[in-house]
Design an enzyme around this catalytic site. Sequence first.
Site, mmCIF file in Angstrom:
data_model
loop_
_atom_site.group_PDB
_atom_site.id
_atom_site.type_symbol
_atom_site.label_atom_id
_atom_site.label_comp_id
_atom_site.label_asym_id
_atom_site.label_seq_id
_atom_site.Cartn_x
_atom_site.Cartn_y
_atom_site.Cartn_z
ATOM 1 C CG ASP A 24 104.372 77.242 35.253
ATOM 2 O OD1 ASP A 24 105.562 77.172 34.918
ATOM 3 O OD2 ASP A 24 103.831 76.427 36.029
ATOM 4 C CE LYS B 209 109.023 82.592 35.010
ATOM 5 N NZ LYS B 209 107.700 82.008 35.350
ATOM 6 C CG ASN C 139 113.148 75.257 40.138
ATOM 7 O OD1 ASN C 139 113.957 75.738 39.348
ATOM 8 N ND2 ASN C 139 112.883 75.822 41.305
ATOM 9 N N GLY D 185 110.450 75.660 33.756
ATOM 10 C CA GLY D 185 110.187 75.175 32.399
ATOM 11 C C GLY D 185 109.649 76.361 31.631
ATOM 12 C CG HIS D 186 111.346 79.703 31.513
ATOM 13 N ND1 HIS D 186 112.239 80.693 31.862
ATOM 14 C CD2 HIS D 186 110.697 79.374 32.663
ATOM 15 C CE1 HIS D 186 112.142 80.936 33.161
ATOM 16 N NE2 HIS D 186 111.226 80.148 33.669
ATOM 17 C CB THR E 70 110.211 70.562 40.255
ATOM 18 O OG1 THR E 70 111.457 71.051 40.787
ATOM 19 C CG2 THR E 70 109.253 71.718 40.057
ATOM 20 C CD GLN F 170 111.747 78.861 40.096
ATOM 21 O OE1 GLN F 170 112.665 79.553 40.480
ATOM 22 N NE2 GLN F 170 111.907 77.950 39.174
ATOM 23 C CB THR G 25 106.479 68.064 36.970
ATOM 24 O OG1 THR G 25 105.460 69.068 37.068
ATOM 25 C CG2 THR G 25 107.716 68.541 37.712
ATOM 26 C CB SER H 80 100.615 87.138 25.490
ATOM 27 O OG SER H 80 100.832 85.894 24.859
HETATM 28 P P1 GDP Z 1 107.064 80.267 32.037
HETATM 29 O O1 GDP Z 1 107.566 79.226 32.977
HETATM 30 O O2 GDP Z 1 106.696 81.530 32.746
HETATM 31 O O3 GDP Z 1 108.002 80.517 30.886
HETATM 32 O O4 GDP Z 1 105.714 79.697 31.421
HETATM 33 P P2 GDP Z 1 105.447 78.183 30.909
HETATM 34 O O5 GDP Z 1 106.157 77.977 29.627
HETATM 35 O O6 GDP Z 1 105.708 77.209 32.004
HETATM 36 O O7 GDP Z 1 103.874 78.204 30.743
HETATM 37 C C1 GDP Z 1 103.247 79.072 29.884
HETATM 38 C C2 GDP Z 1 102.429 78.226 28.884
HETATM 39 O O8 GDP Z 1 101.494 79.036 28.234
HETATM 40 C C3 GDP Z 1 103.293 77.631 27.780
HETATM 41 O O9 GDP Z 1 102.723 76.418 27.376
HETATM 42 C C4 GDP Z 1 103.191 78.668 26.674
HETATM 43 O O10 GDP Z 1 103.405 78.120 25.380
HETATM 44 C C5 GDP Z 1 101.766 79.106 26.828
HETATM 45 N N1 GDP Z 1 101.468 80.496 26.463
HETATM 46 C C6 GDP Z 1 102.234 81.597 26.619
HETATM 47 N N2 GDP Z 1 101.542 82.707 26.276
HETATM 48 C C7 GDP Z 1 100.323 82.289 25.899
HETATM 49 C C8 GDP Z 1 99.142 82.964 25.474
HETATM 50 O O11 GDP Z 1 99.065 84.186 25.376
HETATM 51 N N3 GDP Z 1 98.038 82.179 25.187
HETATM 52 C C9 GDP Z 1 98.070 80.824 25.304
HETATM 53 N N4 GDP Z 1 96.967 80.158 25.009
HETATM 54 N N5 GDP Z 1 99.172 80.156 25.701
HETATM 55 C C10 GDP Z 1 100.267 80.891 26.019
HETATM 56 P P1 IMO Z 2 108.806 78.490 36.061
HETATM 57 O O1 IMO Z 2 110.122 79.206 35.954
HETATM 58 C C1 IMO Z 2 105.670 76.841 38.628
HETATM 59 C C2 IMO Z 2 106.929 75.180 42.488
HETATM 60 C C3 IMO Z 2 106.796 73.688 42.685
HETATM 61 C C4 IMO Z 2 106.578 73.627 44.174
HETATM 62 C C5 IMO Z 2 107.465 74.748 44.702
HETATM 63 C C6 IMO Z 2 108.830 74.277 45.194
HETATM 64 O O2 IMO Z 2 108.552 77.515 34.954
HETATM 65 O O3 IMO Z 2 107.697 79.467 36.269
HETATM 66 P P2 IMO Z 2 111.030 73.411 43.993
HETATM 67 O O4 IMO Z 2 111.250 72.306 42.988
HETATM 68 O O5 IMO Z 2 111.437 74.764 43.509
HETATM 69 O O6 IMO Z 2 111.640 73.105 45.324
HETATM 70 O O7 IMO Z 2 109.436 73.446 44.219
HETATM 71 O O8 IMO Z 2 107.639 75.647 43.623
HETATM 72 N N1 IMO Z 2 107.716 75.583 41.290
HETATM 73 C C7 IMO Z 2 107.171 76.096 40.176
HETATM 74 N N2 IMO Z 2 105.884 76.296 39.839
HETATM 75 N N3 IMO Z 2 106.660 77.236 37.793
HETATM 76 C C8 IMO Z 2 107.956 77.075 38.124
HETATM 77 O O9 IMO Z 2 108.965 77.570 37.379
HETATM 78 C C9 IMO Z 2 108.267 76.438 39.351
HETATM 79 N N4 IMO Z 2 109.412 76.101 39.975
HETATM 80 C C10 IMO Z 2 109.057 75.585 41.164
HETATM 81 O O10 IMO Z 2 105.731 73.160 41.949
HETATM 82 O O11 IMO Z 2 105.243 73.980 44.469
HETATM 83 MG MG MG Z 3 107.118 77.226 33.532
#
Ligand code: GDP
Ligand code: IMO
Ligand code: MG
Length: 425
Positions: A14, A17, A39, A41-42, A132, A225, A302, A413
């Site tokens: 998270d 990416k 698992n 969520g981008h 997840t 991840q 989730t 960012s």
């Molecule tokens: P990923 O799994 O690595 O793609 O990241 P996620 O989407 O799960 O989580 C990143 C969260 O931070 C998302 O809700 C994005 O919209 C948000 N986000 C990304 N860059 C920034 C930033 O520079 N500032 C803030 N406030 N939110 C951001």
């Molecule tokens: P992105 O790509 C954050 C965590 C789960 C759990 C562990 C194992 O959005 O960064 P799994 O379902 O893979 O067997 O769960 O890994 N996990 C993540 N945490 N971002 C993710 O993906 C994750 N994918 C799995 O919360 O602790």
């Molecule tokens: Mg994510």
Amino acid sequence: MTQVDVLLGLQWGDEGKGKIVDVLSPQYDLIARFQGGPNAGHTLEFDGKKFVLNTIPSGIFNEKTMNLIGNGVVIDPIILKRELDNLKTAGHDPIAKGKLVIARKAHLILPTHQLLDAANEQKMGKDKIGSTLKGIGPTYMDKTGRNGLRVGDTTLPDFKERYNRLVEKHKEILSHYDFEYDLREKEAAFFEAIDFIKNIPHVDSEHFVNGYLKEGKTVLAEGAQGTLLDVDFGSYPFVTSSNTTTAGACTGLGIAPNKVGSVYGIFKAYCTRVGGGPFPTELDDEVGETLRQVGHEFGATTGRARRCGWIDLPALKYAIMLNGVTELIMMKADVLDGFDTIYACTHYEHNGETIDYMPYDIITVKPKPVLKAIAGWKTDVTKVSKVADIPAKLSEYIAFLEKELEVPVKYLSVGPDRVQTLILN
Ligand code: GDP
Ligand code: IMO
Ligand code: MG
């Protein structure tokens, strides 16, 4: 011959990416996901709209970019179909536009894989991984156990028999758990989705990606991840079931190590983790709650509250070493705008020693973070669009990180939208 650049998370996932892959995608002919599954969520935001992608690469909104779901990914056909239906409704139909291909060798997540994931987590009780519940672990177990079904198998005349054989195995395992389930509805949706994904071109990702390189085209591998969730090097067993590191891009796409070019390591200006497992800099107090609320730290997949804490330099150094990171990308600096003082963990105190690496017994002996205080910038940076306008104290924080980590920070960012991105070097 070009090389494959890699973008991956340096923390526990998270990091942002999805946003950055979307920002970089105009520079690439192909974006390729190489491991993990739904698992992930981008999140991407642009033009006032927000999208969350689980399986589909984050280059999908760029008109000229092709997207590949690589052999290292595990695919839930039901979720993939839902993602594609949602994109179509929003006016972005990757299939009609011919912008998505999937690897024949990618493994399929069956409804019973999800049941096994849930049954296992239920049985572990308070020691659960906090997965997840998408069936990731059981699917990779069947892959390495040589039982799995692959995307290419869906076109075989005996696919249904193969499916039934595997499901029988799963039912046998499930009978040993105190776990109730009803498969019928999920199974119907699964077969409907299998028919649907036959419309997406199937490719051999190894030939597909190397073909791009031979033609001099540019490729970016998108990680899911984060490094600290890597099955070999993460905080095992509180990890996911794939290699989230640069090496995973080689096996997950079929490229040789000497075909890897730049490695973009992405991290938050602080740190989060979702699910169980060690987190040395975790703030179980109102400061952690502030980070969670200001940073909207709730899971994209989730909805779970993410655990929050200060940036962890020993962990980042470890991730940089494992991945061969050439450029850093710092996310969510704006979340720290309101703090008088922020902190960075430079070392751990562990078993009476001061160390600067993640110890093997991190699961059983909680390391105590040694924190360095850093003055906050106390400025709203969400509208900063020029490097010259970055507050001096934020620049000092970045310079401090670059010195510690010995890798330049190339992008900064300052908000979730595409446009809230600055190029620093
Ligand atoms: P990923 O799994 O690595 O793609 O990241 P996620 O989407 O799960 O989580 C990143 C969260 O931070 C998302 O809700 C994005 O919209 C948000 N986000 C990304 N860059 C920034 C930033 O520079 N500032 C803030 N406030 N939110 C951001
Ligand atoms: P992105 O790509 C954050 C965590 C789960 C759990 C562990 C194992 O959005 O960064 P799994 O379902 O893979 O067997 O769960 O890994 N996990 C993540 N945490 N971002 C993710 O993906 C994750 N994918 C799995 O919360 O602790
Ligand atoms: Mg994510």
